[in-house]
Design an enzyme around this catalytic site. Structure first.
Site, PDB file in Angstrom:
ATOM      1  N   HIS A 190      13.724   5.876  34.473  1.00 48.28           N
ATOM      2  CA  HIS A 190      14.329   4.667  35.048  1.00 48.28           C
ATOM      3  C   HIS A 190      13.275   3.616  35.416  1.00 48.28           C
ATOM      4  O   HIS A 190      12.195   3.942  35.904  1.00 48.28           O
ATOM      5  CB  HIS A 190      15.180   5.018  36.273  1.00 48.28           C
ATOM      6  CG  HIS A 190      16.473   5.693  35.913  1.00 48.28           C
ATOM      7  ND1 HIS A 190      17.188   6.466  36.802  1.00 48.28           N
ATOM      8  CD2 HIS A 190      17.170   5.710  34.750  1.00 48.28           C
ATOM      9  CE1 HIS A 190      18.275   6.925  36.194  1.00 48.28           C
ATOM     10  NE2 HIS A 190      18.287   6.493  34.944  1.00 48.28           N
TER      11      HIS A 190
ATOM     12  N   ASP B 193      12.951   1.545  37.800  1.00 48.85           N
ATOM     13  CA  ASP B 193      12.441   1.455  39.178  1.00 48.85           C
ATOM     14  C   ASP B 193      11.395   2.543  39.466  1.00 48.85           C
ATOM     15  O   ASP B 193      10.841   2.601  40.569  1.00 48.85           O
ATOM     16  CB  ASP B 193      13.586   1.485  40.213  1.00 48.85           C
ATOM     17  CG  ASP B 193      14.379   2.776  40.210  1.00 48.85           C
ATOM     18  OD1 ASP B 193      14.723   3.260  39.113  1.00 48.85           O
ATOM     19  OD2 ASP B 193      14.671   3.300  41.304  1.00 48.85           O
TER      20      ASP B 193
ATOM     21  N   HIS C  52      13.481   7.545  46.945  1.00 51.03           N
ATOM     22  CA  HIS C  52      14.200   6.480  47.660  1.00 51.03           C
ATOM     23  C   HIS C  52      14.396   6.806  49.133  1.00 51.03           C
ATOM     24  O   HIS C  52      14.534   7.972  49.516  1.00 51.03           O
ATOM     25  CB  HIS C  52      15.591   6.254  47.043  1.00 51.03           C
ATOM     26  CG  HIS C  52      15.556   5.682  45.667  1.00 51.03           C
ATOM     27  ND1 HIS C  52      15.575   4.332  45.422  1.00 51.03           N
ATOM     28  CD2 HIS C  52      15.489   6.283  44.459  1.00 51.03           C
ATOM     29  CE1 HIS C  52      15.528   4.119  44.111  1.00 51.03           C
ATOM     30  NE2 HIS C  52      15.476   5.295  43.496  1.00 51.03           N
TER      31      HIS C  52
END
Ligand code: ZN
Ligand code: FE
Length: 255
Positions: free
Chosen positions: A59, A61, A172
């Site tokens: 991904h 990010d 995250h």
């Protein structure tokens, strides 16, 4: 052996990038650089070079800074062999059981598919440090973009088998919203209630809730407790871990 030094670099709204340095050799690595700039700023502030880029999954990010950092520092990029074509700048693909070295510090590669099909985690056993990207979050787990509930549950069981002392470095800062969901399904769990209070205090002070303790996660994270008959009963379900896990994940997606 001296422990790996780790520091956390916030990026975007809720991503965490990690800097690792082996004090014995001065070798520096970064995990999941979604952006180059905050990493370069952190390296400059410390006067450090960058030798390695470790990637958990494809991904953007988590990989957006790969090419710029590779070019600027000449860093070598290691990531999942299964995702060779989806990781920008990948130099070396690694798979289950491989050893990745940051100077004298060694990590074992654990394949943890579910969030993405090629997702891997890095476990530095001697430093009790786990880098698990978007597989395991504090009080939560990643969404199932490229895997079934069964695939993700098997991946989480691999991580749950690591020692309680393991520090969980995830991708995250989702912990506060994860805590609200966890309390909605397991609100009488004293370990969860205690962790949720700690999380609220940390976030009120603007501090990260990461790294999390894997031992605490085993007791408080409902996604690691899908095989606990008490949690199944609280959901009004039979004690079928994959079915319970699937229900938890679906309810969280709609929460
Ligand atoms: Zn992701
Ligand atoms: Fe992510």
């Amino acid at each position: 052996m001296p422990e790996l030094e780790t520091s956390l670099i916030p990026a975007f709204s809720d991503n965490y990038i990690y800097l690792l340095r082996d004090p014995a050799t001065g070798t520096v690595a970064v995990v999941d650089p979604g952006a180059a700039e905050p990493v370069a700023d952190a390296l400059t502030a410390r006067g450090w070079p960058l030798h390695l880029i470790l990637v958990t999954h494809h991904h953007a990010d988590h990989t957006g800074g790969n090419l710029a950092l590779k070019e600027r520092y000449g860093a070598r990029i290691l990531g999942p062999a299964a995702d060779r074509n989806r990781i920008p700048g990948l130099d070396e693909g690694v798979a289950e059981g491989d050893t990745v070295r940051v100077g004298d510090a060694a990590a074992r590669v654990i394949e943890t598919p579910g969030h993405t099909s090629g997702h891997i985690s890095f476990h530095f056993a001697e430093s009790d440090a786990l880098f698990c990207g978007d597989t395991l979050f504090s009080l939560g787990c990643g969404r199932l973009f490229e895997g079934t509930p069964s695939t993700m549950w098997q991946s989480l069981l691999k991580l749950r088998a690591l020692p309680d002392e393991t520090k969980v470095h995830c991708g995250h800062e989702y912990t506060a919203s994860n805590a609200r969901f966890a309390l909605s399904v397991d609100g009488r769990n004293p370990d969860l209630i205690r962790r949720a209070a700690e999380i609220e205090e940390l976030r009120t002070r603007g501090e990260p809730t990461i790294p999390a303790s894997l031992g605490e996660e085993k007791r408080a994270n409902p996604f690691l407790r899908a095989d606990d008959p008490a949690l199944a009963a609280a959901l009004g379900m039979e004690a079928d871990p994959v079915a319970v896990f699937a229900t938890l994940r679906a309810r969280k997606d709609a929460f």
